[in-house]
Design a protein around this motif. Structure first.
Motif, PDB file in Angstrom:
ATOM      1  N   PRO A  91       3.791  47.304  25.111  1.00  0.00           N
ATOM      2  CA  PRO A  91       3.488  45.450  26.446  1.00  0.00           C
ATOM      3  C   PRO A  91       5.058  45.348  26.153  1.00  0.00           C
ATOM      4  N   MET A  92       5.239  43.571  27.245  1.00  0.00           N
ATOM      5  CA  MET A  92       6.407  43.591  27.765  1.00  0.00           C
ATOM      6  C   MET A  92       5.994  41.597  27.462  1.00  0.00           C
ATOM      7  N   THR A  93       6.817  41.035  27.142  1.00  0.00           N
ATOM      8  CA  THR A  93       5.956  39.279  27.856  1.00  0.00           C
ATOM      9  C   THR A  93       7.965  39.047  28.456  1.00  0.00           C
ATOM     10  N   PRO A  94       7.094  38.009  29.528  1.00  0.00           N
ATOM     11  CA  PRO A  94       8.662  37.417  30.332  1.00  0.00           C
ATOM     12  C   PRO A  94       9.935  37.601  29.841  1.00  0.00           C
ATOM     13  N   ASP A  95      10.128  37.266  28.734  1.00  0.00           N
ATOM     14  CA  ASP A  95      11.347  36.965  27.765  1.00  0.00           C
ATOM     15  C   ASP A  95      11.974  37.924  27.540  1.00  0.00           C
ATOM     16  N   GLU A  96      11.502  39.089  27.624  1.00  0.00           N
ATOM     17  CA  GLU A  96      11.860  40.723  27.258  1.00  0.00           C
ATOM     18  C   GLU A  96      12.248  41.219  29.186  1.00  0.00           C
TER      19      GLU A  96
END
Lengths: 125, 284
Positions: B145-150
């Motif tokens: 999973p990845m966040t928008p910041d990542e």
């Protein structure tokens, strides 16, 4: 006129052929026309065409790179028959499996691997 | 086993009524729920793999040794054992088994979470070795999973000439770059040091999308600094990926790529294991 000639390279070349003098000065290809009526500064235009051609070539090369990577990706990605284990109804944790079993009135198949750090579901086991 | 009976179409068909789950770990840290089943079954401890069939209330119905095969006390014929379990469960009266073809592949995946951003990436890893077709044909599937910041680590504004990205910024993906079936002692050590500089450059456009090409060499080491690092396993390879961006925008829409390299397995000596990894953003 010059603007039109920029987009008509053949006519530009014909004009250059009829020139009586030509010299390259500071990177510009200057042509002296018959009668000395005008000097066409076409070097810049040729350079522009060259840059345009190079840009188009670079663009094509970039898209070829994109295509190449995507082809590699598609050929390396597993086929459906290699993922048969995922035709089973996996649930990541035993707790979740118990909840689903009760709700859906279904049995559980549990695999226990001791002294192993991994996960059969993902395959890193 | 995962690539054996659990990938055998006949067994897969028999297991359609079941909810599948697994537990891996040291027996000493087994939770009370698993321990209760494990103790109640009291199977011989000849191997470290065992299989249990429970009814819908979680009661133990059947158990058998988990290593597949015939002959000896430490092997089980999955077809025979599952058929026995199904009889004990009297399954046809509780639920009609689904057919394998009817169930879509439940490959580990991610659901969309933040609009405008992929939820993360999925990696398919496999040994790329013709001399080991069994493990080469059975991919490991990991989701990250990845966040928008990542995702913004990979942004590429329109008109940008490109930029460089440290391999360390992709740590969440790269920690998974090791093969299945290695010893626990090695598997438990994460990659500590990640070196390499990747180039992210514009790579043309098509329709409403722009492309970016992310590529470069990466070196992942499980050892600390200095000569001692060479005694630990490592991964060395190259990453190439295509990212798409919207025209007029800088955020990643999708990603597809390949990582090729060698896992240098250093448990007893140095065994280079060729790995091929495909990486894709999810969901589509």
């Amino acid at each position: 006129m010059v603007a039109n000639q920029y987009f008509r390279p053949k006519s530009l070349l014909r004009r250059a052929d009829s020139a009586t003098t030509a010299e390259i000065t500071h990177g510009e290809f200057r042509v002296g026309c018959q009668g000395g009526r005008s000097i066409l500064v076409i070097g810049t235009l040729l350079a522009g065409m060259l840059v345009g051609a190079c840009t188009a070539a670079a663009h094509a090369a970039e898209l070829r790179d994109v295509q190449e990577v995507l082809e590699e990706y598609h050929s390396a990605r597993p086929q459906v028959h290699e993922l048969t284990v995922y035709q089973l109804d996996w649930t990541p944790t035993f707790q979740e499996a118990k909840e689903r079993a009760a709700q859906e009135q279904r049995p559980i198949f549990l695999v226990v691997v001791t002294n192993s750090y991994g996960n059969i579901y993902t395959g890193h086991c | 086993m995962r690539g054996g009976p659990l990938s055998n179409p006949e067994i897969v068909q028999l297991l359609q009524p079941f909810i599948m789950t697994s537990w891996n770990g040291a027996a000493s840290v087994m939770g009370p729920d698993i321990k209760g089943i494990y103790t109640q079954a009291n199977l011989p401890k000849d191997t470290n793999v065992s299989a249990y069939v429970l009814d819908q209330w979680g009661r133990l119905i059947h158990a058998f040794q988990g290593l597949p095969g015939r002959g000896g006390n430490d092997r089980s014929d999955y077809k025979i054992e599952i058929t026995r379990a199904i009889k004990k469960l009297n399954l046809p009266s509780t639920r009609t088994p689904q057919t394998a073809s009817a169930r879509p592949n439940a490959i580990p995946d991610l659901k969309a979470s933040v609009p405008g951003f992929p939820a993360g990436v999925r990696l398919f890893l496999r040994l790329n070795n013709d001399r080991d077709p069994f493990r080469s044909g059975l991919p490991v599937v990991e989701v990250v999973p990845m966040t928008p910041d990542e995702w913004r680590n990979l942004f590429l504004p329109e008109g940008s000439a490109g930029r460089r990205i440290e391999a360390e910024a992709l740590r969440k993906w790269l920690v998974h770059l090791y093969p299945a079936g290695i010893r626990t002692a090695d598997q438990q050590i994460p990659f500590r040091k990640m070196t390499g500089e990747l180039k992210l450059e514009p790579a043309g456009s098509s329709g409403e999308s722009r492309y970016g090409l992310l590529q470069g060499a990466i070196l992942l080491s499980k050892g600390e600094e200095g000569p001692a690092a060479d005694a630990k396993s490592s991964f060395q390879g190259t990453l190439r990926a295509v990212l798409t961006y919207p025209r007029g925008g800088a955020d990643v829409q999708s990603l597809r790529g390949v990582i090729d390299g060698f896992y240098n397995y250093r448990i007893r000596g140095d065994i280079p294991m060729p790995l091929r990894v495909t990486i894709e953003s999810r969901p589509e």
